[in-house]
Design an enzyme around this catalytic site. Structure first.
Site, PDB file in Angstrom:
ATOM      1  N   GLN A  50      49.051  45.257  -9.867  1.00  0.00           N
ATOM      2  CA  GLN A  50      48.365  46.245  -8.741  1.00  0.00           C
ATOM      3  C   GLN A  50      46.606  46.209  -8.796  1.00  0.00           C
ATOM      4  OE1 GLN A  50      49.580  49.604 -11.194  1.00  0.00           O
ATOM      5  NE2 GLN A  50      49.191  48.625 -13.124  1.00  0.00           N
ATOM      6  N   ASP A 101      56.131  57.965 -17.617  1.00  0.00           N
ATOM      7  CA  ASP A 101      54.658  58.099 -17.231  1.00  0.00           C
ATOM      8  C   ASP A 101      54.518  56.864 -16.153  1.00  0.00           C
ATOM      9  OD1 ASP A 101      52.179  59.103 -16.500  1.00  0.00           O
ATOM     10  OD2 ASP A 101      51.187  58.857 -18.242  1.00  0.00           O
ATOM     11  N   HIS A 150      48.797  65.650 -18.733  1.00  0.00           N
ATOM     12  CA  HIS A 150      49.313  65.041 -19.690  1.00  0.00           C
ATOM     13  C   HIS A 150      49.892  65.957 -20.839  1.00  0.00           C
ATOM     14  CE1 HIS A 150      46.745  61.327 -18.302  1.00  0.00           C
ATOM     15  NE2 HIS A 150      47.973  60.768 -18.590  1.00  0.00           N
ATOM     16  N   GLU A 165      47.028  54.642 -19.687  1.00  0.00           N
ATOM     17  CA  GLU A 165      45.695  55.254 -19.909  1.00  0.00           C
ATOM     18  C   GLU A 165      45.734  55.380 -21.319  1.00  0.00           C
ATOM     19  OE1 GLU A 165      47.700  56.385 -17.740  1.00  0.00           O
ATOM     20  OE2 GLU A 165      46.537  57.639 -16.372  1.00  0.00           O
ATOM     21  N   PRO A 210      55.839  47.965  -8.451  1.00  0.00           N
ATOM     22  CA  PRO A 210      56.827  47.698  -9.652  1.00  0.00           C
ATOM     23  C   PRO A 210      57.560  48.964 -10.017  1.00  0.00           C
ATOM     24  CG  PRO A 210      54.827  47.754 -10.654  1.00  0.00           C
ATOM     25  CD  PRO A 210      54.469  47.930  -9.001  1.00  0.00           C
ATOM     26  N   ALA A 242      59.691  48.397 -18.044  1.00  0.00           N
ATOM     27  CA  ALA A 242      60.532  49.484 -18.266  1.00  0.00           C
ATOM     28  C   ALA A 242      62.268  49.433 -18.041  1.00  0.00           C
ATOM     29  CB  ALA A 242      59.799  50.799 -17.839  1.00  0.00           C
TER      30      ALA A 242
END
Length: 299
Positions: A42, A167, A73, A97, A176, A150
């Site tokens: 990305q 997330d 979050h 992050e 992806p 994942a």
């Protein structure tokens, strides 16, 4: 109403334009571009903005902003974690992050957190430039970070978890993440949950009634996989929109916690001083308007 001359948008160094759709663009005035890098997966950009501080962008879409990331979050993590009586083994999918990780680690019962992110370069960028997001959470001894896909991880693992948190970036056609927002993937997630396990995912922006977008597809897919499921949403200022979240559970009713029970569990876990989430917030975000219930077919 403040009118901004069209020519200012030609000054690319001054403005980041989040092209939310072909009909709506959201513009953020920037102090400057801190980083622009194309990883294997990305394009990563970090801007310093006037309104929201530091802002992380993936493939042209805002992922998180310094001034309001705590809303996203905390909304993603705490409803499901509080729902579970004793969350010990947690799986985070994505969350490069480190802020989702930060919130999970606040729960004292947590023994192990497995974090899976496909883009190691992105995680390294976040560790270096987003310190106020992760607060050094990557170095917590309870954390194991795996750079992996994942989807493939879930498909292959034999482990089981109390809470699984997705997330993952938005499902752009060329990105992806497309395989993650599917009924097939949610059925695989169900298999890695313990008997009282909980799965939560963000569900992108809240669709308007009559529009069959990602948000409504996610909720309907979860409803076909999990015996108990619920949708909730919150306004994220830097996104400029309401943002959806969906929970699937094998045992717990996701929207069944009373404010009194939420308060009791927050006090027991010494989490009563979170920046956003509290008992009243929990009750409010699960209270859906008539139009939202209608298009999600939750009436």
């Amino acid at each position: 109403m403040v009118r901004i001359p069209a020519e200012v948008f030609m000054k690319k160094k001054q403005w980041f334009i989040d092209k939310d759709s072909e009909n709506r663009w959201i513009c953020h005035k920037t102090k400057g571009l801190l980083l622009s890098k194309k990883t294997r997966f990305q394009k990563v950009e970090i801007f310093d903005t006037y309104a929201f501080g530091r802002m992380i962008i993936l493939d042209g879409k805002i992922q998180s902003a310094e001034k309001d990331e705590f809303i996203y979050h905390e909304a993603l993590v705490h409803p499901s974690m509080i729902m579970h009586l004793r969350p010990e083994n947690i799986l985070i999918l994505g969350g490069g992050e480190g802020a989702t990780l930060r919130e999970v680690l606040k729960h004292p019962s947590v023994k192990h957190v497995f974090m899976i992110d496909i883009d190691g370069e992105f995680v390294d960028i976040c560790r270096k430039h987003l310190e106020t997001w992760h607060l050094n959470s990557f170095n917590d001894p309870r954390v194991k970070l795996f750079i992996a896909d994942a989807y493939d991880f879930i498909r292959k693992t034999n482990a089981q978890y109390d809470v699984v948190i997705a997330d993952i970036s938005d499902p752009l056609e060329e990105g992806p993440a497309v395989r993650i927002y599917t009924e097939r993937f949610y059925s695989m997630v169900r298999k890695v949950l313990k008997h009282d396990g909980i799965f939560v995912t963000h569900a992108t922006n809240v669709d308007y009634p009559g529009y069959e977008g990602v948000c409504s597809r996610v909720v309907k897919a979860l409803g076909r996989i999990f015996p108990k499921y619920a949708f909730y949403y919150e306004y994220i200022p830097s996104f400029g929109t309401l943002w959806g979240f969906a929970i699937g559970s094998l045992e717990y009713a996701p929207d069944g916690l009373s404010p009194g029970l939420v308060k009791k569990r927050l006090l027991a876990r010494k989490l009563e001083d979170l920046s956003y989430y509290n008992p009243e917030t929990h009750q409010r975000i699960f209270s859906l308007s008539k139009p939202v219930k209608r298009f999600l077919e939750l009436d």
